[in-house]
Design a protein around this motif. Sequence first.
Motif, PDB file in Angstrom:
ATOM      1  N   ILE A 132      -2.702   1.099  11.591  1.00  0.00           N
ATOM      2  CA  ILE A 132      -2.002   0.494  10.443  1.00  0.00           C
ATOM      3  C   ILE A 132      -1.862   1.507   9.323  1.00  0.00           C
ATOM      4  CG2 ILE A 132      -2.186  -1.278   8.644  1.00  0.00           C
ATOM      5  CD1 ILE A 132      -3.487  -3.080  10.765  1.00  0.00           C
ATOM      6  N   LEU A 133      -2.906   2.294   9.080  1.00  0.00           N
ATOM      7  CA  LEU A 133      -2.818   3.337   8.057  1.00  0.00           C
ATOM      8  C   LEU A 133      -1.734   4.342   8.406  1.00  0.00           C
ATOM      9  CD1 LEU A 133      -5.351   2.056   6.870  1.00  0.00           C
ATOM     10  CD2 LEU A 133      -6.354   4.347   6.686  1.00  0.00           C
ATOM     11  N   GLY A 134      -1.560   4.622   9.700  1.00  0.00           N
ATOM     12  CA  GLY A 134      -0.480   5.520  10.101  1.00  0.00           C
ATOM     13  C   GLY A 134       0.881   4.973   9.699  1.00  0.00           C
ATOM     14  N   ASP A 135       1.080   3.666   9.858  1.00  0.00           N
ATOM     15  CA  ASP A 135       2.342   3.042   9.433  1.00  0.00           C
ATOM     16  C   ASP A 135       2.525   3.161   7.920  1.00  0.00           C
ATOM     17  OD1 ASP A 135       2.894   2.320  12.024  1.00  0.00           O
ATOM     18  OD2 ASP A 135       2.048   0.306  11.832  1.00  0.00           O
ATOM     19  N   VAL A 136       1.446   2.970   7.165  1.00  0.00           N
ATOM     20  CA  VAL A 136       1.520   3.078   5.710  1.00  0.00           C
ATOM     21  C   VAL A 136       1.916   4.492   5.298  1.00  0.00           C
ATOM     22  CG1 VAL A 136       0.176   2.967   3.562  1.00  0.00           C
ATOM     23  CG2 VAL A 136      -0.138   1.212   5.338  1.00  0.00           C
ATOM     24  N   ILE A 137       1.313   5.483   5.924  1.00  0.00           N
ATOM     25  CA  ILE A 137       1.616   6.882   5.596  1.00  0.00           C
ATOM     26  C   ILE A 137       3.090   7.193   5.874  1.00  0.00           C
ATOM     27  CG2 ILE A 137       1.132   9.283   6.221  1.00  0.00           C
ATOM     28  CD1 ILE A 137      -1.777   8.338   6.830  1.00  0.00           C
ATOM     29  N   ARG A 138       3.585   6.721   7.000  1.00  0.00           N
ATOM     30  CA  ARG A 138       4.988   6.978   7.334  1.00  0.00           C
ATOM     31  C   ARG A 138       5.944   6.289   6.347  1.00  0.00           C
ATOM     32  NH1 ARG A 138       2.623   6.974  12.500  1.00  0.00           N
ATOM     33  NH2 ARG A 138       2.708   4.703  12.684  1.00  0.00           N
ATOM     34  N   LYS A 139       5.616   5.073   5.958  1.00  0.00           N
ATOM     35  CA  LYS A 139       6.464   4.360   5.002  1.00  0.00           C
ATOM     36  C   LYS A 139       6.441   5.037   3.636  1.00  0.00           C
ATOM     37  CE  LYS A 139       5.968  -0.250   7.063  1.00  0.00           C
ATOM     38  NZ  LYS A 139       5.385  -1.607   6.887  1.00  0.00           N
ATOM     39  N   ALA A 140       5.261   5.535   3.248  1.00  0.00           N
ATOM     40  CA  ALA A 140       5.128   6.153   1.926  1.00  0.00           C
ATOM     41  C   ALA A 140       5.727   7.554   1.896  1.00  0.00           C
ATOM     42  CB  ALA A 140       3.664   6.203   1.514  1.00  0.00           C
ATOM     43  N   GLY A 141       5.667   8.257   3.013  1.00  0.00           N
ATOM     44  CA  GLY A 141       6.125   9.642   3.024  1.00  0.00           C
ATOM     45  C   GLY A 141       5.231  10.540   2.199  1.00  0.00           C
ATOM     46  N   VAL A 142       3.952  10.175   2.116  1.00  0.00           N
ATOM     47  CA  VAL A 142       2.986  10.922   1.305  1.00  0.00           C
ATOM     48  C   VAL A 142       1.834  11.361   2.201  1.00  0.00           C
ATOM     49  CG1 VAL A 142       1.359  10.828  -0.621  1.00  0.00           C
ATOM     50  CG2 VAL A 142       3.563   9.645  -0.788  1.00  0.00           C
ATOM     51  N   GLU A 143       1.521  12.652   2.177  1.00  0.00           N
ATOM     52  CA  GLU A 143       0.366  13.150   2.929  1.00  0.00           C
ATOM     53  C   GLU A 143      -0.918  12.756   2.208  1.00  0.00           C
ATOM     54  OE1 GLU A 143      -1.721  15.496   5.929  1.00  0.00           O
ATOM     55  OE2 GLU A 143       0.298  14.661   5.809  1.00  0.00           O
ATOM     56  N   PRO A 144      -1.821  12.006   2.848  1.00  0.00           N
ATOM     57  CA  PRO A 144      -3.045  11.594   2.149  1.00  0.00           C
ATOM     58  C   PRO A 144      -4.011  12.761   1.965  1.00  0.00           C
ATOM     59  CG  PRO A 144      -3.136  10.923   4.437  1.00  0.00           C
ATOM     60  CD  PRO A 144      -1.760  11.494   4.222  1.00  0.00           C
ATOM     61  N   ALA A 145      -4.778  12.696   0.873  1.00  0.00           N
ATOM     62  CA  ALA A 145      -5.835  13.680   0.653  1.00  0.00           C
ATOM     63  C   ALA A 145      -7.103  13.286   1.387  1.00  0.00           C
ATOM     64  CB  ALA A 145      -6.126  13.809  -0.843  1.00  0.00           C
ATOM     65  N   CYS A 146      -7.260  11.974   1.634  1.00  0.00           N
ATOM     66  CA  CYS A 146      -8.454  11.495   2.317  1.00  0.00           C
ATOM     67  C   CYS A 146      -8.162  10.179   3.016  1.00  0.00           C
ATOM     68  CB  CYS A 146      -9.629  11.341   1.350  1.00  0.00           C
ATOM     69  SG  CYS A 146      -9.347  10.146   0.020  1.00  0.00           S
ATOM     70  N   ILE A 147      -8.947   9.918   4.052  1.00  0.00           N
ATOM     71  CA  ILE A 147      -8.927   8.645   4.775  1.00  0.00           C
ATOM     72  C   ILE A 147     -10.362   8.126   4.795  1.00  0.00           C
ATOM     73  CG2 ILE A 147      -8.597   7.515   7.001  1.00  0.00           C
ATOM     74  CD1 ILE A 147      -5.973   8.256   5.756  1.00  0.00           C
ATOM     75  N   ASP A 148     -10.533   6.889   4.350  1.00  0.00           N
ATOM     76  CA  ASP A 148     -11.856   6.262   4.300  1.00  0.00           C
ATOM     77  C   ASP A 148     -11.881   5.109   5.304  1.00  0.00           C
ATOM     78  OD1 ASP A 148     -14.238   5.040   3.723  1.00  0.00           O
ATOM     79  OD2 ASP A 148     -13.775   4.602   1.631  1.00  0.00           O
ATOM     80  N   VAL A 149     -12.697   5.244   6.345  1.00  0.00           N
ATOM     81  CA  VAL A 149     -12.764   4.196   7.375  1.00  0.00           C
ATOM     82  C   VAL A 149     -13.724   3.075   6.995  1.00  0.00           C
ATOM     83  CG1 VAL A 149     -12.168   5.859   9.173  1.00  0.00           C
ATOM     84  CG2 VAL A 149     -14.585   5.326   8.744  1.00  0.00           C
ATOM     85  N   ALA A 165       0.826  -1.208   0.000  1.00  0.00           N
ATOM     86  CA  ALA A 165       0.000   0.000   0.000  1.00  0.00           C
ATOM     87  C   ALA A 165       0.860   1.258   0.000  1.00  0.00           C
ATOM     88  CB  ALA A 165      -0.926  -0.012   1.215  1.00  0.00           C
ATOM     89  N   ALA A 166       1.958   1.235   0.760  1.00  0.00           N
ATOM     90  CA  ALA A 166       2.863   2.384   0.774  1.00  0.00           C
ATOM     91  C   ALA A 166       3.466   2.612  -0.604  1.00  0.00           C
ATOM     92  CB  ALA A 166       3.953   2.176   1.817  1.00  0.00           C
ATOM     93  N   GLU A 167       3.846   1.539  -1.285  1.00  0.00           N
ATOM     94  CA  GLU A 167       4.395   1.674  -2.634  1.00  0.00           C
ATOM     95  C   GLU A 167       3.349   2.200  -3.604  1.00  0.00           C
ATOM     96  OE1 GLU A 167       7.581   1.334  -3.521  1.00  0.00           O
ATOM     97  OE2 GLU A 167       7.924   1.092  -1.360  1.00  0.00           O
ATOM     98  N   LEU A 168       2.108   1.775  -3.439  1.00  0.00           N
ATOM     99  CA  LEU A 168       1.034   2.275  -4.301  1.00  0.00           C
ATOM    100  C   LEU A 168       0.795   3.765  -4.052  1.00  0.00           C
ATOM    101  CD1 LEU A 168      -1.541  -0.668  -4.114  1.00  0.00           C
ATOM    102  CD2 LEU A 168      -0.367   0.154  -6.179  1.00  0.00           C
ATOM    103  N   MET A 169       0.845   4.184  -2.800  1.00  0.00           N
ATOM    104  CA  MET A 169       0.703   5.613  -2.504  1.00  0.00           C
ATOM    105  C   MET A 169       1.783   6.426  -3.212  1.00  0.00           C
ATOM    106  SD  MET A 169      -0.277   6.190   1.509  1.00  0.00           S
ATOM    107  CE  MET A 169      -0.709   7.919   1.243  1.00  0.00           C
ATOM    108  N   LYS A 170       3.028   5.975  -3.106  1.00  0.00           N
ATOM    109  CA  LYS A 170       4.131   6.698  -3.740  1.00  0.00           C
ATOM    110  C   LYS A 170       3.974   6.715  -5.259  1.00  0.00           C
ATOM    111  CE  LYS A 170       7.443   4.406  -1.520  1.00  0.00           C
ATOM    112  NZ  LYS A 170       8.800   4.010  -1.053  1.00  0.00           N
TER     113      LYS A 170
END
Length: 386
Positions: free
Chosen positions: A200-217, A164-169
Amino acid sequence: MAIDKGQFTDVTAVAKALQPSYPVYCVRPEVLAGSAKRFISQFPGTVLYAVKCNPHPLVLNALYQGGLRHFDTASLAEIAQISDAYSDAHTYFMHPVKGRAVIKSAFKVYGVRHFVVDHIDELNKVVEEVGASGNTIIVRVNTPPADDALYHLAAKFGAGPGEAAELMKAAAGRGASVGLAFHVGSQCRSPEAYGTALDILGDVIRKAGVEPACIDVGGGFPAAYGDRPVPALDTFMAAIRDGLKRLKLSPTVEIFSEPGRALVAHGCSLLTQVQLRKDDRLYINDGIYGSLSEMSQVAIRLPARLIRLAGPVSDKLGEFVLNGPTCDSLDVLPGTFALPEDVREGDWIEIDQVGAYSNALATRFNGFYPETFVQVFDAPPALAVA
């Protein structure tokens, strides 16, 4: 499309007026609108109704009257239905796997700008068909399902945290806005599951180094079925708020949710008729191939009550097995239903809490198909008892 027979004060009035030998969905628009208002008022973000749960126009109209303007859609047909019905509605393509032509039509014809992916090939597909700039790519993350959820929805979709982190990047590198999503499972009774997933999403964001535009719970918010008590809605909202605080997101990040069952389960009941009695077995005109298929898949026990227009009804209850109308011997509802011991042919049985995954799953097997909808304005049996 289904038949709309009009409006009635209550379900007994439906039986008196129609004398139906066919199943009748009794939609309660005031209950549905109230559910929408309640959820919108408590959720810290934008509420997207999961159209798959119940796409009937009477249901959608009631939710719209309750203030819903955003919709979780999973197909071009759902996108078209919402877009054609409501000029100010917003649709989001939340299915992680989509055909190329469908992606292009959703974008060009209906203005969809949010697309969920969980694999690099799906990301490539979306970007190739509609570009990246101006679109939001929402990466669905595979998070642990709640142990007591009715359906675990992580087996088929969702990228692991590293992927998921790689997909974000990758999505951000191509110029798209990027979001993250998860689903804890249907009828989740554990508020803590949302907090765990957000961590878990917090870990993904940190690994990606990308600020998300949205979070969907996601969805999964439960309905209070009689034999499965659930925590109060505000308990779930508190867990989500706490989880979001831990992410330390920018105030500009949009927060989405995708409730379905929690909004509509209480908003519809089903009026069926007894066509034959064999001792403690009742043969009714709807079953698991029609409105009640979910009962054959998960442990949901629905409340039921007898409606008889003439003559007294016994105060003593018996336990009865309900058999559906098809010639398939599998068409038997699990468990038993407590009904007056003198139930007989011609009586009606109102089965409550069928607003979720009922008409949406009905088939035409054996030529039986429930398609009559009316509106009623009494309290649902389950809530009236409560």
